[in-house]
Design a protein around this motif. Structure first.
Motif, PDB file in Angstrom:
ATOM      1  N   TRP A 190      16.408   5.707   0.047  1.00  0.00           N
ATOM      2  CA  TRP A 190      15.518   6.765   0.521  1.00  0.00           C
ATOM      3  C   TRP A 190      14.718   7.368  -0.617  1.00  0.00           C
ATOM      4  N   TYR A 191      15.175   7.173  -1.863  1.00  0.00           N
ATOM      5  CA  TYR A 191      14.582   7.876  -2.988  1.00  0.00           C
ATOM      6  C   TYR A 191      13.974   6.953  -4.046  1.00  0.00           C
ATOM      7  N   VAL A 192      14.612   5.819  -4.329  1.00  0.00           N
ATOM      8  CA  VAL A 192      14.086   4.948  -5.368  1.00  0.00           C
ATOM      9  C   VAL A 192      12.816   4.253  -4.903  1.00  0.00           C
ATOM     10  N   LYS A 193      12.062   3.739  -5.861  1.00  0.00           N
ATOM     11  CA  LYS A 193      10.836   3.008  -5.553  1.00  0.00           C
ATOM     12  C   LYS A 193      11.069   1.497  -5.536  1.00  0.00           C
ATOM     13  N   THR A 194      11.963   1.034  -6.392  1.00  0.00           N
ATOM     14  CA  THR A 194      12.257  -0.398  -6.474  1.00  0.00           C
ATOM     15  C   THR A 194      13.756  -0.597  -6.684  1.00  0.00           C
ATOM     16  N   ILE A 195      14.223  -1.833  -6.497  1.00  0.00           N
ATOM     17  CA  ILE A 195      15.649  -2.139  -6.577  1.00  0.00           C
ATOM     18  C   ILE A 195      15.871  -3.366  -7.457  1.00  0.00           C
ATOM     19  N   ALA A 196      16.907  -3.296  -8.284  1.00  0.00           N
ATOM     20  CA  ALA A 196      17.343  -4.453  -9.064  1.00  0.00           C
ATOM     21  C   ALA A 196      18.796  -4.737  -8.713  1.00  0.00           C
ATOM     22  N   CYS A 197      19.088  -5.957  -8.314  1.00  0.00           N
ATOM     23  CA  CYS A 197      20.462  -6.365  -8.036  1.00  0.00           C
ATOM     24  C   CYS A 197      21.022  -7.079  -9.254  1.00  0.00           C
ATOM     25  N   VAL A 198      22.155  -6.588  -9.745  1.00  0.00           N
ATOM     26  CA  VAL A 198      22.780  -7.164 -10.927  1.00  0.00           C
ATOM     27  C   VAL A 198      24.126  -7.766 -10.551  1.00  0.00           C
ATOM     28  N   ASN A 199      24.223  -9.068 -10.697  1.00  0.00           N
ATOM     29  CA  ASN A 199      25.477  -9.791 -10.506  1.00  0.00           C
ATOM     30  C   ASN A 199      25.458 -10.983 -11.454  1.00  0.00           C
ATOM     31  N   LYS A 200      25.796 -10.701 -12.717  1.00  0.00           N
ATOM     32  CA  LYS A 200      25.698 -11.645 -13.831  1.00  0.00           C
ATOM     33  C   LYS A 200      24.236 -11.856 -14.240  1.00  0.00           C
ATOM     34  N   ARG A 201      23.387 -12.077 -13.265  1.00  0.00           N
ATOM     35  CA  ARG A 201      21.949 -12.159 -13.494  1.00  0.00           C
ATOM     36  C   ARG A 201      21.280 -10.977 -12.809  1.00  0.00           C
ATOM     37  N   LEU A 202      20.011 -10.769 -13.103  1.00  0.00           N
ATOM     38  CA  LEU A 202      19.285  -9.650 -12.506  1.00  0.00           C
ATOM     39  C   LEU A 202      18.148 -10.172 -11.640  1.00  0.00           C
ATOM     40  N   HIS A 203      18.103  -9.681 -10.399  1.00  0.00           N
ATOM     41  CA  HIS A 203      17.025 -10.018  -9.466  1.00  0.00           C
ATOM     42  C   HIS A 203      16.299  -8.722  -9.115  1.00  0.00           C
TER      43      HIS A 203
END
Length: 253
Positions: free
Chosen positions: A200-213
């Motif tokens: 609801w608040y952030v502008k973008t998302i990064a998923c981190v699971n060993k690598r970053l997407h």
């Protein structure tokens, strides 16, 4: 928009254990990035690399505004369970301690710095608690104090690691609204398991699971998470609180 930092071809970890592999990631002024991912996926390790707490195995972190002392451009709010509430220190002294990385001497603060600390506490609605020992505060009050500490040096980047772990239920919405206001003055990176709230608040998302997407939006689906190899569950908002589960492959009568 100016770039604050850039991570290039970075791998990092502890001992022989590689936690992060081939990370490429940039942060720009006024970014508001939510970092999500499973436990052990490397979220906190990424923060430690950015702040210079650990050195990467390979690759680099480049700061564009003040490369001589990166700490001066970062404000950090760690997980609240790392703080010792029994330590004998007042609220205003906790806030002023956020200047230590810049000035280096505890207790040697100018009148202007003390006034700035008091103004921040007033802005957070707890100015009347400036002389109160931190051990007397509620979770929400303590969160506000340490947020003041994180921003007293006017950083270009504010980093928060699981800030909702110690927030009073009634303060949670106010807290995120405060972050939204701060984002007008600085970039914000927030690590959280609460995907449903931060989107609801952030502008973008990064998923981190060993690598970053990196996902250049605050809208993310379960299918996208699976494509990123990010095994966490999305909880959505609605009139009745509910969890959206993945569809079953087979239907039963």
């Amino acid at each position: 928009m100016q770039k604050i930092l850039e991570i290039s071809s970075l791998s990092a970890g502890y001992g022989d254990n590689i936690v992060l592999r081939d990370i490429n990631f940039s942060v720009y002024e006024n970014d508001f990035i939510g970092i999500i991912g499973p436990n052990g996926g490397g979220k906190t390790t990424l923060l430690k690399v950015i702040m210079g707490v650990i050195k990467p195995f390979k690759g680099k972190v480049r700061f564009f505004h003040n490369q001589s002392n990166a700490r001066n451009i970062i404000g950090y709010l760690p997980q609240m369970n790392l703080f010792d509430k029994d330590f004998p220190i007042t609220v205003v002294d906790v806030v002023l301690s956020g200047l230590l990385s810049r000035d280096g001497v505890f207790g040697k603060y100018s009148r202007r710095q003390k006034e700035h600390a008091e103004k921040l506490l007033q802005k957070m609605g707890i100015g009347d608690l400036s002389k109160t020992p931190v051990g007397k505060l509620s979770g929400g009050q303590l969160q506000r104090v340490y947020l003041c500490r994180a921003i007293i040096s006017s950083p270009q980047l504010l980093i928060l690691d699981e800030p909702n772990t110690f927030v009073d239920t009634g303060f949670e919405k106010d807290f995120y609204e405060i972050l939204r206001e701060l984002n007008k003055e600085m970039a914000v990176i927030i690590v959280s398991h609460d995907v449903g709230t931060i989107t609801w608040y952030v502008k973008t998302i990064a998923c981190v699971n060993k690598r970053l997407h990196y996902h250049p939006s605050n809208v993310i689906t379960q299918e996208q998470l699976e494509a990123y190899n990010c095994p966490i569950q999305i909880i959505t908002h609605g009139d009745v609180p509910h969890t959206v589960l993945k569809k079953h492959k087979e239907q039963h009568d």
